[in-house]
Design an enzyme around this catalytic site. Structure first.
Site, PDB file in Angstrom:
ATOM      1  N   ILE A  11     -28.417 -10.193 -24.356  1.00 54.97           N
ATOM      2  CA  ILE A  11     -29.369  -9.313 -25.047  1.00 54.97           C
ATOM      3  C   ILE A  11     -30.772  -9.500 -24.478  1.00 54.97           C
ATOM      4  CG2 ILE A  11     -30.270  -8.576 -27.299  1.00 54.97           C
ATOM      5  CD1 ILE A  11     -27.790  -9.898 -28.580  1.00 54.97           C
ATOM      6  N   LEU A  33     -31.044 -21.248 -18.308  1.00 60.89           N
ATOM      7  CA  LEU A  33     -29.956 -20.883 -17.383  1.00 60.89           C
ATOM      8  C   LEU A  33     -28.726 -21.745 -17.612  1.00 60.89           C
ATOM      9  CD1 LEU A  33     -31.815 -19.998 -14.034  1.00 60.89           C
ATOM     10  CD2 LEU A  33     -31.068 -18.476 -15.872  1.00 60.89           C
ATOM     11  N   THR A 146     -28.401 -13.402 -36.460  1.00 56.26           N
ATOM     12  CA  THR A 146     -27.101 -12.729 -36.534  1.00 56.26           C
ATOM     13  C   THR A 146     -26.684 -12.456 -37.971  1.00 56.26           C
ATOM     14  OG1 THR A 146     -24.744 -13.178 -36.181  1.00 56.26           O
ATOM     15  CG2 THR A 146     -26.148 -15.084 -36.337  1.00 56.26           C
ATOM     16  N   ASP A 147     -25.814 -11.463 -38.144  1.00 55.93           N
ATOM     17  CA  ASP A 147     -25.261 -11.205 -39.482  1.00 55.93           C
ATOM     18  C   ASP A 147     -24.271 -12.293 -39.892  1.00 55.93           C
ATOM     19  OD1 ASP A 147     -23.177 -10.549 -37.747  1.00 55.93           O
ATOM     20  OD2 ASP A 147     -22.819  -8.551 -38.561  1.00 55.93           O
ATOM     21  N   GLU A 148     -23.842 -13.125 -38.935  1.00 57.43           N
ATOM     22  CA  GLU A 148     -22.796 -14.117 -39.240  1.00 57.43           C
ATOM     23  C   GLU A 148     -23.285 -15.181 -40.222  1.00 57.43           C
ATOM     24  OE1 GLU A 148     -20.383 -15.268 -35.881  1.00 57.43           O
ATOM     25  OE2 GLU A 148     -20.837 -13.402 -34.833  1.00 57.43           O
ATOM     26  N   TYR A 172     -21.407 -22.187 -35.072  1.00 58.98           N
ATOM     27  CA  TYR A 172     -22.408 -21.257 -34.535  1.00 58.98           C
ATOM     28  C   TYR A 172     -23.257 -20.671 -35.654  1.00 58.98           C
ATOM     29  CZ  TYR A 172     -24.324 -16.747 -33.067  1.00 58.98           C
ATOM     30  OH  TYR A 172     -25.154 -15.676 -32.873  1.00 58.98           O
ATOM     31  N   ALA A 174     -23.625 -21.587 -38.703  1.00 65.19           N
ATOM     32  CA  ALA A 174     -24.376 -22.595 -39.462  1.00 65.19           C
ATOM     33  C   ALA A 174     -25.636 -23.001 -38.701  1.00 65.19           C
ATOM     34  CB  ALA A 174     -23.496 -23.816 -39.723  1.00 65.19           C
ATOM     35  N   LYS A 176     -27.276 -21.114 -36.539  1.00 63.20           N
ATOM     36  CA  LYS A 176     -28.233 -19.995 -36.600  1.00 63.20           C
ATOM     37  C   LYS A 176     -28.874 -19.932 -37.991  1.00 63.20           C
ATOM     38  CE  LYS A 176     -29.124 -17.228 -33.967  1.00 63.20           C
ATOM     39  NZ  LYS A 176     -30.133 -17.171 -32.859  1.00 63.20           N
ATOM     40  N   ARG A 304      -8.263 -17.774 -34.577  1.00 62.23           N
ATOM     41  CA  ARG A 304      -9.418 -18.682 -34.526  1.00 62.23           C
ATOM     42  C   ARG A 304      -9.511 -19.416 -35.877  1.00 62.23           C
ATOM     43  NH1 ARG A 304     -14.934 -15.405 -33.807  1.00 62.23           N
ATOM     44  NH2 ARG A 304     -14.594 -15.699 -31.580  1.00 62.23           N
TER      45      ARG A 304
HETATM   46  P1  NAD Z   1     -26.239 -15.274 -24.562  1.00 63.63           P
HETATM   47  O1  NAD Z   1     -25.380 -16.470 -24.798  1.00 63.63           O
HETATM   48  O2  NAD Z   1     -25.735 -14.177 -23.701  1.00 63.63           O
HETATM   49  O3  NAD Z   1     -27.648 -15.719 -23.961  1.00 63.63           O
HETATM   50  C1  NAD Z   1     -28.355 -16.833 -24.420  1.00 63.63           C
HETATM   51  C2  NAD Z   1     -29.435 -17.144 -23.405  1.00 63.63           C
HETATM   52  O4  NAD Z   1     -30.183 -18.271 -23.898  1.00 63.63           O
HETATM   53  C3  NAD Z   1     -28.890 -17.561 -22.037  1.00 63.63           C
HETATM   54  O5  NAD Z   1     -29.625 -16.917 -21.032  1.00 63.63           O
HETATM   55  C4  NAD Z   1     -29.097 -19.062 -21.991  1.00 63.63           C
HETATM   56  O6  NAD Z   1     -29.307 -19.561 -20.679  1.00 63.63           O
HETATM   57  C5  NAD Z   1     -30.346 -19.197 -22.843  1.00 63.63           C
HETATM   58  N1  NAD Z   1     -30.489 -20.541 -23.434  1.00 63.63           N
HETATM   59  C6  NAD Z   1     -29.529 -21.293 -24.023  1.00 63.63           C
HETATM   60  N2  NAD Z   1     -30.055 -22.465 -24.442  1.00 63.63           N
HETATM   61  C7  NAD Z   1     -31.383 -22.423 -24.120  1.00 63.63           C
HETATM   62  C8  NAD Z   1     -32.472 -23.310 -24.316  1.00 63.63           C
HETATM   63  N3  NAD Z   1     -32.300 -24.515 -24.911  1.00 63.63           N
HETATM   64  N4  NAD Z   1     -33.693 -22.952 -23.884  1.00 63.63           N
HETATM   65  C9  NAD Z   1     -33.884 -21.751 -23.249  1.00 63.63           C
HETATM   66  N5  NAD Z   1     -32.892 -20.868 -23.034  1.00 63.63           N
HETATM   67  C10 NAD Z   1     -31.662 -21.199 -23.476  1.00 63.63           C
HETATM   68  O7  NAD Z   1     -26.599 -14.732 -26.018  1.00 63.63           O
HETATM   69  P2  NAD Z   1     -26.877 -13.252 -26.498  1.00 63.63           P
HETATM   70  O8  NAD Z   1     -25.598 -12.632 -26.878  1.00 63.63           O
HETATM   71  O9  NAD Z   1     -27.777 -12.591 -25.534  1.00 63.63           O
HETATM   72  O10 NAD Z   1     -27.669 -13.554 -27.849  1.00 63.63           O
HETATM   73  C11 NAD Z   1     -29.089 -13.675 -27.862  1.00 63.63           C
HETATM   74  C12 NAD Z   1     -29.545 -13.985 -29.269  1.00 63.63           C
HETATM   75  O11 NAD Z   1     -29.120 -12.952 -30.147  1.00 63.63           O
HETATM   76  C13 NAD Z   1     -28.959 -15.283 -29.831  1.00 63.63           C
HETATM   77  O12 NAD Z   1     -29.946 -15.924 -30.576  1.00 63.63           O
HETATM   78  C14 NAD Z   1     -27.820 -14.806 -30.713  1.00 63.63           C
HETATM   79  O13 NAD Z   1     -27.598 -15.721 -31.776  1.00 63.63           O
HETATM   80  C15 NAD Z   1     -28.370 -13.502 -31.220  1.00 63.63           C
HETATM   81  N6  NAD Z   1     -27.377 -12.486 -31.586  1.00 63.63           N
HETATM   82  C16 NAD Z   1     -26.378 -12.143 -30.716  1.00 63.63           C
HETATM   83  C17 NAD Z   1     -25.481 -11.147 -31.054  1.00 63.63           C
HETATM   84  C18 NAD Z   1     -24.377 -10.705 -30.115  1.00 63.63           C
HETATM   85  O14 NAD Z   1     -23.527  -9.897 -30.499  1.00 63.63           O
HETATM   86  N7  NAD Z   1     -24.356 -11.161 -28.872  1.00 63.63           N
HETATM   87  C19 NAD Z   1     -25.579 -10.506 -32.295  1.00 63.63           C
HETATM   88  C20 NAD Z   1     -26.623 -10.885 -33.155  1.00 63.63           C
HETATM   89  C21 NAD Z   1     -27.523 -11.861 -32.781  1.00 63.63           C
HETATM   90  P1  TYD Z   2     -16.529 -12.307 -30.337  1.00 63.55           P
HETATM   91  O1  TYD Z   2     -16.780 -11.277 -29.288  1.00 63.55           O
HETATM   92  O2  TYD Z   2     -16.274 -13.717 -29.913  1.00 63.55           O
HETATM   93  O3  TYD Z   2     -17.739 -12.212 -31.362  1.00 63.55           O
HETATM   94  P2  TYD Z   2     -17.919 -12.903 -32.833  1.00 63.55           P
HETATM   95  O4  TYD Z   2     -16.921 -13.987 -32.994  1.00 63.55           O
HETATM   96  O5  TYD Z   2     -19.318 -13.444 -32.748  1.00 63.55           O
HETATM   97  O6  TYD Z   2     -17.769 -11.796 -33.810  1.00 63.55           O
HETATM   98  O7  TYD Z   2     -15.279 -11.829 -31.188  1.00 63.55           O
HETATM   99  C1  TYD Z   2     -15.263 -10.564 -31.804  1.00 63.55           C
HETATM  100  C2  TYD Z   2     -13.980 -10.481 -32.613  1.00 63.55           C
HETATM  101  O8  TYD Z   2     -12.879 -10.445 -31.699  1.00 63.55           O
HETATM  102  C3  TYD Z   2     -13.753 -11.695 -33.498  1.00 63.55           C
HETATM  103  O9  TYD Z   2     -13.128 -11.260 -34.705  1.00 63.55           O
HETATM  104  C4  TYD Z   2     -12.776 -12.552 -32.706  1.00 63.55           C
HETATM  105  C5  TYD Z   2     -11.967 -11.535 -31.934  1.00 63.55           C
HETATM  106  N1  TYD Z   2     -11.494 -11.963 -30.607  1.00 63.55           N
HETATM  107  C6  TYD Z   2     -10.134 -11.760 -30.251  1.00 63.55           C
HETATM  108  O10 TYD Z   2      -9.318 -11.263 -31.064  1.00 63.55           O
HETATM  109  N2  TYD Z   2      -9.734 -12.134 -29.009  1.00 63.55           N
HETATM  110  C7  TYD Z   2     -10.580 -12.715 -28.096  1.00 63.55           C
HETATM  111  O11 TYD Z   2     -10.154 -13.062 -26.966  1.00 63.55           O
HETATM  112  C8  TYD Z   2     -11.961 -12.888 -28.474  1.00 63.55           C
HETATM  113  C9  TYD Z   2     -12.926 -13.510 -27.507  1.00 63.55           C
HETATM  114  C10 TYD Z   2     -12.357 -12.488 -29.739  1.00 63.55           C
END
Ligand code: NAD
Ligand code: TYD
Length: 368
Positions: A11, A33, A146-148, A172, A174, A176, A304
């Site tokens: 993101i 990174l 996150t909504d989680e 995770y 917890a 956040k 899971r």
């Molecule tokens: P991601 O895992 O793709 O990216 C995380 C980034 O943070 C990476 O570039 C990593 O190198 C960097 N990072 C990790 N530890 C670090 C540290 N100690 N210092 C500096 N950088 C560090 O995650 P994402 O999916 O892009 O999520 C970004 C944010 O959005 C997170 O806070 C996540 O909780 C939140 N979020 C994600 C989703 C989703 O669906 N992906 C949804 C809601 C909220």
């Molecule tokens: P994920 O993309 O890991 O996001 P989150 O756990 O943060 O919601 O998983 C999305 C949903 O898909 C979740 O209910 C777990 C399920 N899932 C599978 O069924 N198979 C998979 O290989 C993965 C990675 C996730």
């Protein structure tokens, strides 16, 4: 000037690219990174003086304090985190260190910087930033969450609103939740002007292929199994990543400090339906050479542990109060996403070499 943390992740990199496509305000990008951070996401910014990349951790107080004093950002957007639920189950330590301890050190550095700012905005013209710069009053710390953190919904429960109780169920969520509480506490205790966004599941370009949608696309094309945890009837609420970016920009410019905004696009889908949609789209855009559907690769695997059954976001507050709306439906967003993965095999190849090989395939054993 703004500071983005975690701006080489999924993101964060979409946000940095989007920000610099829409404005000339420079970005300092602090990213550790980890396996999830990839400079390949930002290659189009090579040589662009508006993007200053620093490899380092949000947990490094001295580094963050130095960056803040040197660049004087008017806002910080905190994406940096460990973000994958399955990894948090296999090894929670990094989640505690980055998401909780790291956020704490970041907040401490930000508090010191914010307290050193002038009370009123001053205008400044300098080499890297121009216009209004940071003041105590105008500064913002936006924490991306996150909504989680709200836990799991039953079938007929209303969607999560900002007043839902926190009931995180995975290491995770917890971690956040703990970071959200720290951010809240820095507002109430010290007056730090914070904003928090709690968003639903994102999908789109640069999504690391360990999460459901990019993993399924990647495995389908590689002829590998498409793993469905348990019965596949768990529900997630999907938001195209660029819509998340526009929501963050909107909250940054118009949100009320101390407030929380839920972000989502009213797109609840069962996991199995998402996988079937991806198979149908790939059947159309890149048919298998044997003429069969990618559905043939679907494999049910052990669930899971502690798997949350349903997430759903009530995005009414951000829509009503800030006038934000997503631009994509699930149908348009998922098509853009599949096309992006088909068009960018080199990116996938790049990020799936190395540490990825040791991780993927690490599931919860065979289905019993
Ligand atoms: P991601 O895992 O793709 O990216 C995380 C980034 O943070 C990476 O570039 C990593 O190198 C960097 N990072 C990790 N530890 C670090 C540290 N100690 N210092 C500096 N950088 C560090 O995650 P994402 O999916 O892009 O999520 C970004 C944010 O959005 C997170 O806070 C996540 O909780 C939140 N979020 C994600 C989703 C989703 O669906 N992906 C949804 C809601 C909220
Ligand atoms: P994920 O993309 O890991 O996001 P989150 O756990 O943060 O919601 O998983 C999305 C949903 O898909 C979740 O209910 C777990 C399920 N899932 C599978 O069924 N198979 C998979 O290989 C993965 C990675 C996730």
């Amino acid at each position: 000037m703004i500071l983005v943390t975690g701006g080489a992740g999924f993101i964060g990199s979409n946000f940095v690219l989007d920000w610099l496509a829409q404005s000339d305000e420079p970005v300092v990008n602090l990213d550790k990174l980890t396996y999830a951070g990839n400079l390949a996401n930002l290659v189009t910014l090579d040589g662009d003086s508006r993007h200053i990349f620093i490899q380092g951790s949000i947990g490094d107080f001295a580094l963050v304090a130095r960056l803040l004093s040197e660049h004087q950002p008017r806002a910080i957007v905190n994406f940096a985190a460990e973000s994958h639920v399955d990894r948090s189950i296999h090894g929670p330590e990094d989640f505690i260190q980055t998401n909780i301890v790291g956020t704490f050190h970041l907040l401490e550095a930000v508090r010191g910087y914010w307290q050193s700012l002038a009370d009123e905005p001053v205008r400044q013209e300098c080499e890297r930033s121009s216009g209004e710069v940071s003041s105590k009053q105008s500064f913002r710390f936006l924490h991306v969450s996150t909504d989680e953190v709200y836990g799991s919904l039953a079938t007929n429960d209303p969607a999560f609103s900002e007043s839902n109780r926190y009931e995180p169920n995975s290491p995770y969520s917890a971690s956040k939740a703990a970071s959200d509480h720290l951010v809240r506490a820095y507002h109430h205790t010290y007056g730090l002007p914070v904003l928090t966004t709690n968003c639903s599941n994102n999908y789109g370009p640069y999504h690391f292929p360990e999460k459901l949608i990019p993993l399924v696309i990647h495995n389908a094309l590689a002829g590998k199994p498409l793993p469905i945890y348990g019965d596949g009837q768990q529900i997630r609420d999907w938001l195209y990543v660029k819509d998340h970016c526009s929501a963050i920009r909107r909250v940054l410019e118009a949100g009320t400090t101390g407030e929380v905004y839920n972000v989502g696009a009213w797109n609840e889908k069962a996991n199995l339906d998402v996988v079937l949609t991806l198979c149908a789209m790939l059947d159309e855009l890149r048919p298998r050479s044997d003429g069969k559907s990618y559905k043939a690769q679907i494999t049910y695997v052990k669930d899971r542990p502690g798997h949350d059954r349903r997430y759903a976001i009530d995005a009414g507050k951000i829509e009503r109060e800030l006038g934000w709306k997503p631009a994509e439906t699930f149908d348009t967003g998922i098509r853009k996403t599949v096309r992006w993965y088909l068009d960018n095999p080199a990116w996938v190849e790049n990020v799936t070499s190395g540490a990825y090989q040791n991780w993927v395939g690490k599931q919860y054993g065979s289905r019993s």
